[in-house]
Design an enzyme around this catalytic site. Structure first.
Site, PDB file in Angstrom:
ATOM      1  N   HIS A  26       0.836  -1.195   0.000  1.00 32.87           N
ATOM      2  CA  HIS A  26       0.000   0.000   0.000  1.00 32.87           C
ATOM      3  C   HIS A  26       0.879   1.257   0.000  1.00 32.87           C
ATOM      4  O   HIS A  26       1.281   1.733   1.072  1.00 32.87           O
ATOM      5  CB  HIS A  26      -0.914   0.004   1.226  1.00 32.87           C
ATOM      6  CG  HIS A  26      -1.821  -1.186   1.312  1.00 32.87           C
ATOM      7  ND1 HIS A  26      -1.376  -2.438   1.694  1.00 32.87           N
ATOM      8  CD2 HIS A  26      -3.148  -1.316   1.051  1.00 32.87           C
ATOM      9  CE1 HIS A  26      -2.392  -3.289   1.671  1.00 32.87           C
ATOM     10  NE2 HIS A  26      -3.470  -2.643   1.281  1.00 32.87           N
ATOM     11  N   GLU A 411     -16.632  -4.422  25.287  1.00 34.02           N
ATOM     12  CA  GLU A 411     -15.807  -5.632  25.386  1.00 34.02           C
ATOM     13  C   GLU A 411     -14.605  -5.610  24.433  1.00 34.02           C
ATOM     14  O   GLU A 411     -13.480  -5.939  24.826  1.00 34.02           O
ATOM     15  CB  GLU A 411     -16.654  -6.887  25.109  1.00 34.02           C
ATOM     16  CG  GLU A 411     -17.745  -7.147  26.127  1.00 34.02           C
ATOM     17  CD  GLU A 411     -19.041  -6.424  25.829  1.00 34.02           C
ATOM     18  OE1 GLU A 411     -20.011  -6.598  26.587  1.00 34.02           O
ATOM     19  OE2 GLU A 411     -19.092  -5.676  24.818  1.00 34.02           O
TER      20      GLU A 411
END
EC number: 2.2.1.1
Length: 664
Positions: A26, A411
């Site tokens: 990239h 979480e």
């Protein structure tokens, strides 16, 4: 002296060349963020390439980890142990420069990034660790913990939900040493993001309580420098919104998704270098550019100044200084082993039939008094997970001297924040939720396992024993999922003794995460000899045995161990030769030598039954195709726990009948 733009162009050149050589990668993000990186790394970042582990260094995280050639170029140019050959080996087998930055490969990479949003969340954890360590150790005139955490992130990080979880909490807790840069280039893999990401990001972060610096030209060094200075001066976490051009300098591909995730091609690289005024070949960096980037001398001076500051601190506060060194080195207290073993022996000598979640809390109470490095927490379930103990003190924005984090209902964020805390050093983090909601956090635990960092998760309410809340809250396949994760240590104890052993081993384990799985309901304590107590750490051991060779082995974990013991007693009374193996940790058992494994499970004994209120399929590894499994093959139901255990076959009668069928 090379100009800032010329020094930034070195990043662009190396990023283009590295991706081209690998034929994948990239280039766009590194080329777009090169000017920001040059200003940050050369004018602000406190680091020492000759000692990447310097405790008070600033932390830098590339949350948009696909742009990995950016950080590899920075590390190489600054003088870290990352050679031009390493950059040429980008994305190659066993190189120090994998496709996404991986912790433990290239020195200076603070965390593994790639799954978007987790880098900024790790950064929140590092900033929390810095603030807490400073509150615990700094004294008037002695600020020995005083560093910033800098994070680069892209649109993808901000689209991921975890960025909301983490950045919301960062604002609430006032993490003023956290400075994030948003690479606002308007492009993702599919094209221009305005079709799927039209949020007002500055207002979003203002709502979190962040200091927001909008509309910074990401290619104007003076504007970038001024923004960083303003961010460092503000007591809130800062978001610097930098407007950049992806693939900056590429005449035909900049500003488009064409330069996001593919090599530019030889012709376009040549055209780009011409446009940038970069007159050098592939991987060719002139001496004046290296000289402009070299941070070794300045970095050594900065660390030497900090060492002198620490020496003065040690002279004034010798005990605190020694404790600080112990904590950041990750060493346990000198008396740890002896005291922990005494605690476990006392638990065996004083039986209590309690829920293993309560046994976990008792272990925290016993061990916590020895471990000021504990940094606990729960995703808004402390009264259910039982993660607070008498020494727990909550972190607050204006008082970070505590050891407990109220993560809220986050979480995933909690687990990735804990990875950042662990990576920072100085703490042993533990967090908690219901086992079912491990699913929300799963990828962060996978990252902990991949990075080999200490992250202790307490997962309670571990089966259909949860009862009336029903299948939305009753875990079935979750334990197997954890066990199947490489480098994850998973424990499901059957009583307070196994629970304490599991906690001790998790505290001692520095090379990976631990999942401690506890029950809601009370469990009977098992009788054991001293030798059996010692064997718990091996993951599986003979809890009850027969005379001579057994004809049947019952294997059980957690709440089902007492069921196996009751069934074995009945079968023994009927003349059967039965062995009961308690197996709290399959991964710990699998690491034992062949002799021990054969002693517990003789290969000649093929009649085996595994009993666990979790997914049945996992257990074929231990019972073989000729064995039987009493486990779950469907989701649960909403009903009282006793009725559910009966309905799904977790009864003494069913175990006995299954054994008789197998032995027939």
């Amino acid at each position: 002296m090379s100009s800032r733009k010329h020094l930034a162009n070195a990043i662009r050149a190396l990023s283009m060349d590295g991706v081209q050589q690998a034929n994948s990668g990239h280039p766009g993000a590194p080329m777009g963020m090169a000017d920001i990186a040059e200003v940050l790394w050369r004018s602000h970042l406190n680091h020492n390439p000759q000692n990447p582990e310097w405790a008070d260094r600033d932390r830098f995280i590339l949350s948009n980890g696909h742009g990995s050639m950016l950080i590899y170029s920075l590390l190489h140019l600054s003088g870290y142990d990352l050679s031009i050959e390493d950059l040429k080996n980008f994305r190659q087998l066993h190189s120090k420069t994998p496709g996404h930055p991986e912790y433990g490969y290239a020195p200076g990479v603070e965390t593994t990034t790639g799954p978007l949003g987790q880098g900024i969340t790790n950064g929140v954890g590092m900033a929390m660790a810095e603030k807490a360590l400073a509150a615990q150790f700094n004294r008037e005139g002695h600020d020995i913990v005083d560093h910033n955490t800098y994070v680069f992130m892209g649109d993808g990080c901000l689209m991921e939900g975890i960025s909301h979880e983490a950045c919301s909490l960062a604002g609430t807790l006032g993490l003023g040493k956290l400075i994030a840069f948003w690479d606002d280039n308007g492009i993702s893999i599919d094209g221009e993001v305005e079709g799927w990401f039209s949020d007002d990001t500055p207002k979003r972060f203002e709502a979190y309580g962040w200091h927001v610096i909008p509309a910074v030209d990401g290619h104007d060094s003076d504007a970038i420098n001024a923004a960083i200075e303003a961010a460092k001066a503000d007591p809130r976490p800062s978001l610097i919104c930098t407007k950049t051009v992806i693939g900056f300098g590429s005449p035909n591909k900049q500003g488009t998704h064409d330069c996001h995730g593919a090599p530019l091609g030889a012709e376009e690289i040549a055209a780009t270098k011409a446009q940038l005024g970069w007159e050098y070949g592939a991987f060719d960096i002139p001496a004046d550019v290296y000289a402009g980037w070299d941070a070794k001398e300045v970095g050594a001076e900065k660390e030497a100044a900090w060492n002198a500051k620490f020496d003065a601190y040690a002279a004034a506060h010798p005990e605190l200084a020694a404790e600080y060194k112990r904590r950041v080195n990750g060493d346990l207290p000198a008396e740890w082993e002896e005291k922990a073993n005494t605690i476990i022996a006392d638990l065996q000598a004083n039986p209590a039939n309690i829920a293993s979640r309560k046994a976990s809390q008792n272990a925290l109470e016993a061990f916590g008094a020895m471990l000021p490095e504990f940094m606990g927490g729960s995703a808004d379930l402390a009264p259910s997970n039982l993660t607070m103990w008498s020494g727990s003190k909550s972190l607050e924005a204006n008082d970070f001297s505590g050891n407990y984090i109220h993560y809220g209902v986050r979480e995933f964020g909690m687990t990735a924040i804990m990875n950042g805390i662990a990576l920072h050093g100085g703490f042993v983090p533990y967090g908690a939720t219901f086992l079912m909601f491990m699913e929300y956090a799963r990828n962060a635990m996978r990252m902990a396992a991949l990075m080999k960092v200490q992250n202790i998760q307490v997962y309670t309410h571990d089966s259909i024993g949860l009862g009336e809340d029903g299948p939305t809250h009753q875990p079935v396949e979750q334990i197997a999922s954890l066990r199947l994760t490489p480098n994850m240590s998973t424990w499901r104890p059957c009583d307070q003794v196994e629970s304490a052993v599991a906690w001790k081993l998790a505290i001692e384990r520095k090379d990976g995460p631990s999942s401690l799985i506890f029950s809601r309901q009370n469990l009977a304590q098992q009788e054991r000899t001293q030798e059996q107590v010692a064997d718990i750490a091996k993951g599986a051991y003979i809890l009850k045995d027969c005379e001579g060779q057994p004809e049947l082995i019952l294997i059980a974990t957690g709440s089902e161990v007492e069921l196996a013991v009751e069934a074995a007693a009945q079968l023994t009374a009927e003349g059967k030769a039965v062995r009961v193996v308690s197996m709290p940790s399959t991964d710990a058992f699998d690491k034992q030598d062949e002799g021990y494994r054969e002693a517990v499970f003789p290969s000649a004994v093929t009649k085996r039954i595994a009993i666990e209120a979790g997914i049945a399929d996992f257990w074929y590894k231990y019972v073989g195709f000729g064995g039987k499994i009493i486990g779950m093959t469907t989701f649960g139901e909403s009903a009282p726990a006793d009725e559910l255990f009966k309905m799904f076959g977790f009864t003494t009668e069913n175990v006995v009948n299954t054994a008789k069928e197998l032995l027939a």
